[in-house]
Motif scaffolding. Structure first.
Motif, PDB file in Angstrom:
ATOM      1  N   TYR A  78       0.829  -1.195   0.000  1.00  0.00           N
ATOM      2  CA  TYR A  78       0.000   0.000   0.000  1.00  0.00           C
ATOM      3  C   TYR A  78       0.873   1.258   0.000  1.00  0.00           C
ATOM      4  O   TYR A  78       0.580   2.229  -0.686  1.00  0.00           O
ATOM      5  CB  TYR A  78      -0.929  -0.029   1.221  1.00  0.00           C
ATOM      6  N   ARG A  79       1.938   1.244   0.807  1.00  0.00           N
ATOM      7  CA  ARG A  79       2.908   2.340   0.809  1.00  0.00           C
ATOM      8  C   ARG A  79       4.292   1.738   0.992  1.00  0.00           C
ATOM      9  O   ARG A  79       4.450   0.720   1.650  1.00  0.00           O
ATOM     10  CB  ARG A  79       2.652   3.305   1.973  1.00  0.00           C
ATOM     11  N   ASP A  80       5.288   2.388   0.439  1.00  0.00           N
ATOM     12  CA  ASP A  80       6.659   1.901   0.561  1.00  0.00           C
ATOM     13  C   ASP A  80       7.553   3.133   0.644  1.00  0.00           C
ATOM     14  O   ASP A  80       7.570   3.943  -0.278  1.00  0.00           O
ATOM     15  CB  ASP A  80       7.009   1.048  -0.667  1.00  0.00           C
ATOM     16  N   GLY A  81       8.266   3.309   1.760  1.00  0.00           N
ATOM     17  CA  GLY A  81       9.137   4.479   1.854  1.00  0.00           C
ATOM     18  C   GLY A  81       9.652   4.712   3.259  1.00  0.00           C
ATOM     19  O   GLY A  81       9.630   3.794   4.092  1.00  0.00           O
ATOM     20  N   THR A  82      10.081   5.923   3.542  1.00  0.00           N
ATOM     21  CA  THR A  82      10.578   6.233   4.883  1.00  0.00           C
ATOM     22  C   THR A  82       9.395   6.250   5.846  1.00  0.00           C
ATOM     23  O   THR A  82       8.245   6.412   5.418  1.00  0.00           O
ATOM     24  CB  THR A  82      11.239   7.623   4.902  1.00  0.00           C
ATOM     25  N   PRO A  83       9.680   6.100   7.149  1.00  0.00           N
ATOM     26  CA  PRO A  83       8.587   6.147   8.121  1.00  0.00           C
ATOM     27  C   PRO A  83       7.737   7.408   7.960  1.00  0.00           C
ATOM     28  O   PRO A  83       6.505   7.350   8.050  1.00  0.00           O
ATOM     29  CB  PRO A  83       9.323   6.130   9.464  1.00  0.00           C
ATOM     30  N   ALA A  84       8.390   8.532   7.700  1.00  0.00           N
ATOM     31  CA  ALA A  84       7.632   9.770   7.574  1.00  0.00           C
ATOM     32  C   ALA A  84       6.668   9.723   6.390  1.00  0.00           C
ATOM     33  O   ALA A  84       5.572  10.283   6.437  1.00  0.00           O
ATOM     34  CB  ALA A  84       8.592  10.950   7.436  1.00  0.00           C
ATOM     35  N   ALA A  85       7.061   9.030   5.340  1.00  0.00           N
ATOM     36  CA  ALA A  85       6.204   8.950   4.158  1.00  0.00           C
ATOM     37  C   ALA A  85       5.083   7.938   4.343  1.00  0.00           C
ATOM     38  O   ALA A  85       4.001   8.097   3.785  1.00  0.00           O
ATOM     39  CB  ALA A  85       7.044   8.585   2.936  1.00  0.00           C
ATOM     40  N   VAL A  86       5.355   6.886   5.114  1.00  0.00           N
ATOM     41  CA  VAL A  86       4.368   5.796   5.236  1.00  0.00           C
ATOM     42  C   VAL A  86       3.390   6.051   6.374  1.00  0.00           C
ATOM     43  O   VAL A  86       2.181   5.830   6.230  1.00  0.00           O
ATOM     44  CB  VAL A  86       5.093   4.447   5.447  1.00  0.00           C
ATOM     45  N   LEU A  87       3.905   6.521   7.506  1.00  0.00           N
ATOM     46  CA  LEU A  87       3.051   6.649   8.679  1.00  0.00           C
ATOM     47  C   LEU A  87       2.450   8.054   8.774  1.00  0.00           C
ATOM     48  O   LEU A  87       2.849   8.871   9.587  1.00  0.00           O
ATOM     49  CB  LEU A  87       3.850   6.324   9.954  1.00  0.00           C
ATOM     50  N   THR A  88       1.493   8.304   7.916  1.00  0.00           N
ATOM     51  CA  THR A  88       0.799   9.584   7.988  1.00  0.00           C
ATOM     52  C   THR A  88      -0.590   9.373   8.563  1.00  0.00           C
ATOM     53  O   THR A  88      -1.093   8.245   8.603  1.00  0.00           O
ATOM     54  CB  THR A  88       0.647  10.209   6.591  1.00  0.00           C
ATOM     55  N   GLU A  89      -1.192  10.444   9.016  1.00  0.00           N
ATOM     56  CA  GLU A  89      -2.522  10.321   9.621  1.00  0.00           C
ATOM     57  C   GLU A  89      -3.520   9.740   8.635  1.00  0.00           C
ATOM     58  O   GLU A  89      -4.361   8.911   8.996  1.00  0.00           O
ATOM     59  CB  GLU A  89      -2.989  11.703  10.115  1.00  0.00           C
ATOM     60  N   GLU A  90      -3.403  10.152   7.372  1.00  0.00           N
ATOM     61  CA  GLU A  90      -4.346   9.661   6.356  1.00  0.00           C
ATOM     62  C   GLU A  90      -4.185   8.148   6.137  1.00  0.00           C
ATOM     63  O   GLU A  90      -5.177   7.413   6.085  1.00  0.00           O
ATOM     64  CB  GLU A  90      -4.133  10.381   5.017  1.00  0.00           C
ATOM     65  N   VAL A  91      -2.933   7.713   6.030  1.00  0.00           N
ATOM     66  CA  VAL A  91      -2.693   6.282   5.791  1.00  0.00           C
ATOM     67  C   VAL A  91      -3.221   5.444   6.949  1.00  0.00           C
ATOM     68  O   VAL A  91      -3.906   4.430   6.757  1.00  0.00           O
ATOM     69  CB  VAL A  91      -1.179   6.006   5.579  1.00  0.00           C
ATOM     70  N   ILE A  92      -2.917   5.868   8.179  1.00  0.00           N
ATOM     71  CA  ILE A  92      -3.369   5.093   9.340  1.00  0.00           C
ATOM     72  C   ILE A  92      -4.891   5.018   9.364  1.00  0.00           C
ATOM     73  O   ILE A  92      -5.473   3.960   9.621  1.00  0.00           O
ATOM     74  CB  ILE A  92      -2.869   5.746  10.657  1.00  0.00           C
ATOM     75  N   GLU A  93      -5.541   6.139   9.096  1.00  0.00           N
ATOM     76  CA  GLU A  93      -6.992   6.131   9.135  1.00  0.00           C
ATOM     77  C   GLU A  93      -7.549   5.221   8.054  1.00  0.00           C
ATOM     78  O   GLU A  93      -8.484   4.445   8.277  1.00  0.00           O
ATOM     79  CB  GLU A  93      -7.542   7.551   8.977  1.00  0.00           C
ATOM     80  N   GLU A  94      -6.941   5.273   6.895  1.00  0.00           N
ATOM     81  CA  GLU A  94      -7.387   4.453   5.767  1.00  0.00           C
ATOM     82  C   GLU A  94      -7.192   2.954   6.055  1.00  0.00           C
ATOM     83  O   GLU A  94      -8.068   2.141   5.803  1.00  0.00           O
ATOM     84  CB  GLU A  94      -6.585   4.874   4.517  1.00  0.00           C
TER      85      GLU A  94
END
Lengths: 345, 260
Positions: B219-235
């Motif tokens: 779903y996402r691949d990258g640095t923690p800052a790029a992957v762990l965003t509020e939008e991604v977690i909610e999704e």
């Protein structure tokens, strides 16, 4: 850091082997009739009662007992590892049931048939153990078939199908026992209780051949047996071809158990207790545990059978009574003293 | 940079449901990768395929070679696996367990040689369990046990370390200790590390690259800052969170806020 080294291997196995040889001699000399060893050996060629008793009655029996004790203990060790269950024992595999049923059918339908070996030159052996062994082979194939999924023998399936197979066979045996006449039923009961009495060196040689072959096969897998006790996946990660190992352990131990049960019936307890006792004494490394259990099992059953012959002489007790009655309390004592720190319970 | 692991179009089905759905990514040698995602997203299955316990369809290459072309003994020298928890039903000492990591390095019929003992001793020193060598495994605490498992993995002298939620049953201190150790091994010995992780905050602190799985896909691949965003977690997890920086100002940390 204490680890298994060559010195420990040689030392432990050497002492046990020496004890085993001494036990064979000691058990053969002991019995309800006192023997004069010098007499027996001096006149070996000219028949005399002492030599007759020693070489025709006692020695083959002691040799058989030692083989069965060692084989049962070795099978107990590897089955506990294969099934990942400290309560596993040779009686659980389903093969023992098949051997019993085969032997009982033999006892019912052709109790007196004899099979001449090499045209009678090497003597004759009874068909009963052969029928037992045939039963063992059939049940081995059935249990194998029911437990094999994707090339692997699943431990739970193996355990369950073995136990269920044995209870089906127990029902068949009880049924047979209730339809034969009284004397035959008595004979069946004695056969089922297990006995080491034999006069035929041929039978002894047959058993030893299977035991030695199976034991060496399993011993060669000692390292993999250590790894498989960590669980199937961990064993795979450490380099074990798990499917092949499981099949080999099952086949080798089934052949041994089939041969043993078909000759001497179900002699319980050795295969369960000796592995635990030896694990407490020499540790869990199968490269040492397996030969040590084999030798200790031989020593234990040799003496147990000697007691069975002597306690109520001239009557004989079933050896299973001795193994459970004297082995059990000793096992409990050891469990109490050592078990709390060493058993992973 | 050469690649330790290449996965392309990996598919795995279980009971006709798709667990891994045309998964593709690769891992560079000497890097640390954290695989995150909710329960059932395929993390454990992926690790099992990487450790050759399961086989999927599609391509999996280790060091540029198809995983199928390796034998088990060969594989166990290439990578080691640290399990979530280990259940051992027979009494082994710590030294015996660690030495089992050497099984593929010596002949199956031989006892361990001096070199095997040396490697085992070194792995126990690295994981600080040498003083426990003669204790039985079941006498140890969860944190100590996990270090024994890591020592056994190191005794295999692997190029890669696969970890399946190595901190799942550990307390706070031991969680941090395990990951500090793994990071040290990565930096000092160049071990490639792939770990399936549940704890997103720990993942953010210790891993420079995260792969977020969802329904068997990346779903996402990258640095923690790029992957762990509020939008991604909610999704992905369906809960609302706040993501802020840790005190160093570099790593994202997730704060649960059921009421916000």
């Amino acid at each position: 850091m204490k680890v298994l080294d060559r010195k420990r291997m040689i030392w432990v196995n050497g002492v046990l082997l020496a004890l085993l040889v001494l036990s064979v001699v000691g058990c053969a000399l002991l019995g309800p009739v006192r023997l004069n060893l010098a007499q027996a050996l001096q006149n070996m060629l000219s028949p005399n009662p002492d030599a007759e008793i020693l070489f025709r009655a006692r020695l083959p029996r002691v040799l058989l007992g030692v083989a069965i004790g060692g084989g049962m203990a070795a099978c107990g060790v590897v089955l506990q590892a294969l099934l990942g269950n400290p309560l596993a024992c040779p009686q659980m595999l389903g093969v023992s049931g098949g051997a019993s049923l085969g032997g009982i059918l033999g006892l019912i339908f052709f109790p007196h048939w004899l099979l001449p070996i090499a045209g009678g030159l090497l003597g004759e052996i009874s068909w009963v153990p052969l029928a037992g062994f045939l039963g063992a082979l059939c049940s081995m194939m059935l249990v194998y078939r029911f437990s094999l999924f994707h090339g692997r023998l699943h431990p739970y399936h193996l355990l369950l199908s073995g136990v269920i197979f044995n209870s089906i066979i127990a029902a068949v045996i009880m049924f047979l026992n209730s339809i034969v006449d009284f004397y035959q039923a008595q004979g069946l009961l004695f056969w089922l209780m297990g006995s080491l009495s034999t006069r035929a060196y041929l039978t002894v040689a047959f058993i030893w051949a299977y035991i030695i072959f199976g034991f060496l096969w399993l011993w060669a897998k000692g390292l993999s047996l250590n790894l498989i006790t960590l669980g199937e996946e961990a064993a795979m990660h450490l380099g074990v071809e798990i499917g092949s190992l499981q099949r080999q352990i099952f086949i080798a131990s089934s052949l041994m158990i089939g041969a043993m049960v078909s000759v001497s019936g179900m002699i319980g307890f050795v295969g369960l207790m000796i592995p635990h006792v030896m694990r407490l004494i020499v540790g869990s490394d199968h490269r040492l545990l397996l030969p040590a259990s084999f030798l200790a099992g031989g020593i234990f059953l040799g003496w147990a059978d000697t007691l069975a012959r002597m306690l109520l002489a001239p009557a004989e007790l079933p050896v299973g009574i001795i193994t459970a009655f004297f082995g059990g309390p000793f096992f409990l004592f050891l469990l109490y003293r050592e078990g709390r720190k060493k058993l992973a319970l | 940079m050469s690649l330790a692991i290449q996965i392309s179009n990996l598919v795995f089905t279980y009971n006709e449901s798709l667990v891994l759905d045309h998964l593709s990514f690769s891992v560079e040698k000497g890097s640390m990768l954290g695989i995150v995602g909710p329960n059932g997203s395929g993390k454990t299955t992926l690790l099992k395929i990487l450790s050759a316990v399961l086989t999927g369809s599609g391509e999996v290459k280790l060091n540029g070679r198809y995983i199928r072309s390796y034998g088990r003994r060969e594989l166990s020298k290439l990578f080691a696996v640290v399990p979530q928890e280990s259940q051992i039903s027979f009494p082994y000492s710590v030294a015996e367990i660690v030495l089992m990591g050497r099984a593929s390095h010596h002949h199956p019929l031989a006892l361990e040689a001096e070199k095997d003992l040396e490697v085992a001793r070194k792995s126990m020193e690295l994981t600080e369990i040498l003083s426990l060598a003669d204790r039985y495994l079941h006498e140890l605490s969860g944190g100590e046990k996990q270090r024994v498992m890591i020592a056994r993995a190191l005794a295999q002298e692997p190029e890669m370390l696969l970890l399946d939620e190595p901190s799942a049953f550990l307390d706070l201190k031991h969680q941090v200790q395990v990951f500090e150790l793994v990071r040290r091994l990565n930096r000092e010995q160049g071990l490639t590390v792939v770990a399936a992780l549940h704890d997103l905050n720990l993942a953010a602190l210790f891993f420079s690259r995260l792969v977020m799985l969802r329904d068997g896909r990346v779903y996402r691949d990258g640095t923690p800052a790029a992957v762990l965003t509020e939008e991604v977690i909610e999704e992905i997890y369906g809960i609302r969170v706040q993501v802020q920086r840790d005190p160093s100002g570099e790593k994202p940390q997730i704060f649960l806020c059921p009421s916000c």
